[in-house]
Motif scaffolding. Structure first.
Motif, mmCIF file in Angstrom:
data_model
loop_
_atom_site.group_PDB
_atom_site.id
_atom_site.type_symbol
_atom_site.label_atom_id
_atom_site.label_comp_id
_atom_site.label_asym_id
_atom_site.label_seq_id
_atom_site.Cartn_x
_atom_site.Cartn_y
_atom_site.Cartn_z
ATOM 1 N N LYS A 42 -12.657 9.218 0.095
ATOM 2 C CA LYS A 42 -11.804 9.666 1.199
ATOM 3 C C LYS A 42 -11.911 8.770 2.429
ATOM 4 O O LYS A 42 -11.369 9.095 3.470
ATOM 5 N N SER B 114 1.444 3.077 -4.745
ATOM 6 C CA SER B 114 0.781 4.002 -3.820
ATOM 7 C C SER B 114 0.387 5.309 -4.514
ATOM 8 O O SER B 114 -0.698 5.828 -4.285
ATOM 9 N N THR B 115 1.243 5.819 -5.379
ATOM 10 C CA THR B 115 0.941 7.062 -6.098
ATOM 11 C C THR B 115 -0.262 6.878 -7.015
ATOM 12 O O THR B 115 -1.181 7.707 -7.023
ATOM 13 N N TYR C 73 -2.613 4.515 -6.875
ATOM 14 C CA TYR C 73 -3.805 4.162 -6.107
ATOM 15 C C TYR C 73 -4.433 5.408 -5.466
ATOM 16 O O TYR C 73 -5.639 5.616 -5.535
ATOM 17 N N ARG C 74 -3.630 6.242 -4.865
ATOM 18 C CA ARG C 74 -4.167 7.461 -4.241
ATOM 19 C C ARG C 74 -4.753 8.407 -5.285
ATOM 20 O O ARG C 74 -5.755 9.073 -5.029
ATOM 21 N N LYS D 212 5.913 2.763 -3.826
ATOM 22 C CA LYS D 212 5.740 3.404 -5.135
ATOM 23 C C LYS D 212 6.121 2.410 -6.204
ATOM 24 O O LYS D 212 6.952 1.548 -5.958
ATOM 25 N N ARG E 232 0.798 -1.230 0.000
ATOM 26 C CA ARG E 232 0.000 0.000 0.000
ATOM 27 C C ARG E 232 0.824 1.271 0.000
ATOM 28 O O ARG E 232 0.413 2.282 -0.540
ATOM 29 N N ASN E 233 2.000 1.266 0.590
ATOM 30 C CA ASN E 233 2.826 2.469 0.657
ATOM 31 C C ASN E 233 4.066 2.408 -0.238
ATOM 32 O O ASN E 233 4.943 3.243 -0.128
ATOM 33 N N LEU F 53 -7.703 3.911 2.360
ATOM 34 C CA LEU F 53 -6.301 4.314 2.410
ATOM 35 C C LEU F 53 -5.453 3.389 3.274
ATOM 36 O O LEU F 53 -4.301 3.110 2.964
ATOM 37 N N ARG F 54 -6.024 2.902 4.343
ATOM 38 C CA ARG F 54 -5.251 2.105 5.313
ATOM 39 C C ARG F 54 -5.298 0.607 5.052
ATOM 40 O O ARG F 54 -4.617 -0.146 5.738
ATOM 41 N N LEU G 290 -8.199 7.103 -6.098
ATOM 42 C CA LEU G 290 -9.162 7.470 -5.055
ATOM 43 C C LEU G 290 -9.543 8.948 -5.158
ATOM 44 O O LEU G 290 -10.726 9.303 -5.069
ATOM 45 N N ARG G 291 -8.561 9.838 -5.368
ATOM 46 C CA ARG G 291 -8.850 11.282 -5.490
ATOM 47 C C ARG G 291 -9.753 11.563 -6.679
ATOM 48 O O ARG G 291 -10.712 12.332 -6.570
#
Length: 186
Positions: free
Chosen positions: A100, A87-88, A90-91, A84, A81-82, A105-106, A94-95
């Protein structure tokens, strides 16, 4: 010596004779139909129906293995999840979709930590595929990520309804459906 054509004076030609009304009407009608046919206004013979539409070809989907760490242990969505570039991407997904919720995220819930990331091949590209659920709610997200071109696709199931995140190509959406049927997540 060249032969000359005989000349005829107009007075020597016979006078045109009028056609009887029935014949004149038939000639006029025939001429009118001929004009319509030349313009394409006369109904055409029915054409053969178009061939039936062929179903879209099904994408080729294959599970080729699981994502593992250098030591050989299986990795889950929680594990990557964190990292790269996942993570970039995936976030950003979501955005773009206005999501949110912290569980997204977790990677909350046991499925996020216990379900391995599968490696799947769709068409000619290899993707990381995983599903994780929100604890005690039944909400879940399914994600496909291609590290080569950093494309990411997702399907969110929340409150009993499923929706695609962004608008995946038909090949991807069909592949996810097929993948779910062939080999549901563990």
């Amino acid at each position: 010596m060249p032969h000359a054509l005989p000349s005829v004076s107009p007075a020597a030609l016979p006078a045109p004779q009028a056609l009887p009304p029935a014949k004149a009407a038939a000639v006029f009608l025939a001429a009118g139909l001929l004009c319509l046919a030349c313009w394409g206004c006369v109904p055409q013979q029915p054409t053969a129906p178009p061939p039936p539409a062929q179903a879209a070809p099904q994408p080729s989907v294959a599970v080729v293995g699981e994502l593992t760490a250098p030591g050989g242990e299986r990795l889950s969505g929680y594990d990557i999840r964190n990292k790269k570039p996942f993570s970039t991407s995936y976030r950003a997904l979501l955005r773009r979709n206005g999501l949110k919720s912290p569980w997204l995220l977790r990677f909350e819930g046991p499925a996020g930590r216990d379900t391995p990331v599968r490696l799947v091949r769709i068409g000619g590209a290899q993707y990381m595929h995983f599903v994780f659920c929100r604890e005690k709610s039944g909400d879940q997200i399914e994600v496909l990520f291609c590290e080569t071109d950093r494309s990411i696709y997702g399907r969110l199931r929340q409150h009993g309804e499923a929706r695609w995140l962004d608008d995946p190509p038909l090949e991807i959406s069909q592949a996810l459906e097929l993948l779910w049927k062939l080999e549901p997540p563990l």
